[in-house]
Each structure stands twice: as C-alpha cells, then as structure tokens.
Design a protein around this motif. Structure first.
Motif, PDB file in Angstrom:
ATOM      1  N   GLU A 127      57.934 -13.541  16.677  1.00  0.00           N
ATOM      2  CA  GLU A 127      58.144 -13.900  18.075  1.00  0.00           C
ATOM      3  C   GLU A 127      57.401 -15.188  18.417  1.00  0.00           C
ATOM      4  N   ILE A 128      57.585 -15.644  19.633  1.00  0.00           N
ATOM      5  CA  ILE A 128      56.918 -16.852  20.118  1.00  0.00           C
ATOM      6  C   ILE A 128      55.582 -16.453  20.745  1.00  0.00           C
ATOM      7  N   PRO A 129      54.519 -17.199  20.442  1.00  0.00           N
ATOM      8  CA  PRO A 129      53.210 -16.859  21.007  1.00  0.00           C
ATOM      9  C   PRO A 129      53.183 -16.946  22.536  1.00  0.00           C
ATOM     10  N   VAL A 130      52.379 -16.075  23.126  1.00  0.00           N
ATOM     11  CA  VAL A 130      52.064 -16.136  24.552  1.00  0.00           C
ATOM     12  C   VAL A 130      50.659 -16.724  24.624  1.00  0.00           C
ATOM     13  N   VAL A 131      50.524 -17.854  25.289  1.00  0.00           N
ATOM     14  CA  VAL A 131      49.228 -18.529  25.384  1.00  0.00           C
ATOM     15  C   VAL A 131      48.833 -18.631  26.852  1.00  0.00           C
ATOM     16  N   LYS A 132      47.597 -18.295  27.138  1.00  0.00           N
ATOM     17  CA  LYS A 132      47.091 -18.390  28.503  1.00  0.00           C
ATOM     18  C   LYS A 132      45.751 -19.114  28.526  1.00  0.00           C
ATOM     19  N   ARG A 133      45.620 -19.982  29.504  1.00  0.00           N
ATOM     20  CA  ARG A 133      44.339 -20.669  29.730  1.00  0.00           C
ATOM     21  C   ARG A 133      43.549 -19.850  30.743  1.00  0.00           C
ATOM     22  N   HIS A 134      42.281 -19.685  30.454  1.00  0.00           N
ATOM     23  CA  HIS A 134      41.379 -18.974  31.364  1.00  0.00           C
ATOM     24  C   HIS A 134      40.193 -19.873  31.677  1.00  0.00           C
ATOM     25  N   GLN A 135      39.621 -19.674  32.848  1.00  0.00           N
ATOM     26  CA  GLN A 135      38.397 -20.360  33.221  1.00  0.00           C
ATOM     27  C   GLN A 135      37.374 -19.281  33.572  1.00  0.00           C
ATOM     28  N   PHE A 136      36.559 -18.916  32.579  1.00  0.00           N
ATOM     29  CA  PHE A 136      35.557 -17.877  32.766  1.00  0.00           C
ATOM     30  C   PHE A 136      34.266 -18.489  33.291  1.00  0.00           C
ATOM     31  N   SER A 137      33.516 -17.694  34.025  1.00  0.00           N
ATOM     32  CA  SER A 137      32.253 -18.195  34.583  1.00  0.00           C
ATOM     33  C   SER A 137      31.077 -17.483  33.926  1.00  0.00           C
ATOM     34  N   GLY A 138      29.906 -18.053  34.151  1.00  0.00           N
ATOM     35  CA  GLY A 138      28.686 -17.462  33.626  1.00  0.00           C
ATOM     36  C   GLY A 138      28.145 -18.233  32.439  1.00  0.00           C
ATOM     37  N   ASP A 139      27.107 -17.649  31.848  1.00  0.00           N
ATOM     38  CA  ASP A 139      26.478 -18.285  30.693  1.00  0.00           C
ATOM     39  C   ASP A 139      27.308 -18.034  29.428  1.00  0.00           C
TER      40      ASP A 139
END
Length: 162
Positions: A127-139
């Motif tokens: 199948e085709i990859p599912v890619v997601k960008r995340h912006q996590f916070s913290g150290d």
C-alpha cells in the motif's frame, strides 16, 4: 517504557488478531518504539525487527532512503519518513511498519522545522504510506514519549483498518 505497557499490549492484540507482523524504522526515538513493543511477552510472534537509523548514512544503508531525498528534503521530512517505512517493509518479513524521523531537541532546529517536529509514517505491505507531521511540545523526553505513543496508536489504527 512501562509507560506504554497497555498501549503495547493493544498493539499485540491487534497484530495477533489480524495476523500482522511489524517492523519499525526509527531515528529520533532511537529504538523506543521497538522497545515498547517488545516489552510484551510473546511479541516475537508479531514483531520482526527494528531499524535504528540515526544518521543519514544509516538511513541510506539500512533502509534504502535515496541520497537525493535526504539532500533535497532533509532527514526530517515527509519524503524521508515515507522512504524509511517502505524500506522497513522491503527489508524485513513485516506486513505493517512504522517509521519516525524528527527533532527531539534541545538542538537541531532549522527554519521551518522547530524542535518537536516529527514525521511519522505507517504502511501496510503493498500500500501507499500514510505520513503525518506532528509538532510535539516539551523537552527531549516528552517529544520522544509523544512520538512513541502516536506511533503505537497509529499502528493499531492501520492494522484494524479494512
């Protein structure tokens, strides 16, 4: 990793029920996803292997990420995450894989990619990859923990889909 026991058990139940075999390709988590998965007794029934590819060269050598992709988009990019997850599938017996590349900090930020920027990719074989960008916070630890949690949740979702 005790933090992820329940979620890792859920991944195991999903994989077992759907006869899925998993692989991981990790950069900023440095094997944390594989560690979380394999803390569950019996995980060898549904986990094949994990690739820790912290450097660009290791991404190329172990996962087949194209040098051109790394030069054009950088290690922390949708394109690199996609090639990483496809490489994990093609270089293992896995039927489902997750890949992660990101900036856990405290350094490493570049324009447009601050600390906490993480790309996660999930894919079933064929199948085709599912890619997601995340912006996590913290150290650094918080970014890694958020990434591992999101990776495991995404594995369950993908396995249960269809």
């Amino acid at each position: 990793m005790e933090l992820f026991v329940e979620l890792s058990e859920r991944v195991g139940r999903c994989a077992s029920a759907h006869k899925a075999v998993l692989a991981t390709a990790e950069s900023c988590t440095a094997g944390g996803i594989a560690c979380a998965i394999t803390q569950i007794a019996g995980s060898s029934e549904w986990f094949d292997r994990g690739f820790v590819t912290y450097t660009n060269q290791s991404k190329e050598d172990l996962l087949g990420v194209k040098h051109e992709t790394l030069c054009r988009y950088g290690a922390v990019s949708e394109q690199t995450a996609s090639e990483m997850v496809l490489g994990a599938l093609s270089r293992s017996t896995a039927t489902v894989a997750v890949a992660v590349t990101g900036i856990a900090g405290p350094g490493g930020a570049v324009p447009g990619k601050p600390v906490g920027t993480v790309y996660l990719a999930w894919c079933k074989k064929g199948e085709i990859p599912v890619v997601k960008r995340h912006q996590f916070s913290g150290d650094r630890n918080a970014v890694r923990e958020s990434t591992i949690r999101t990776a495991l949740e995404g594995l369950c979702h993908l396995i249960e889909k269809n």
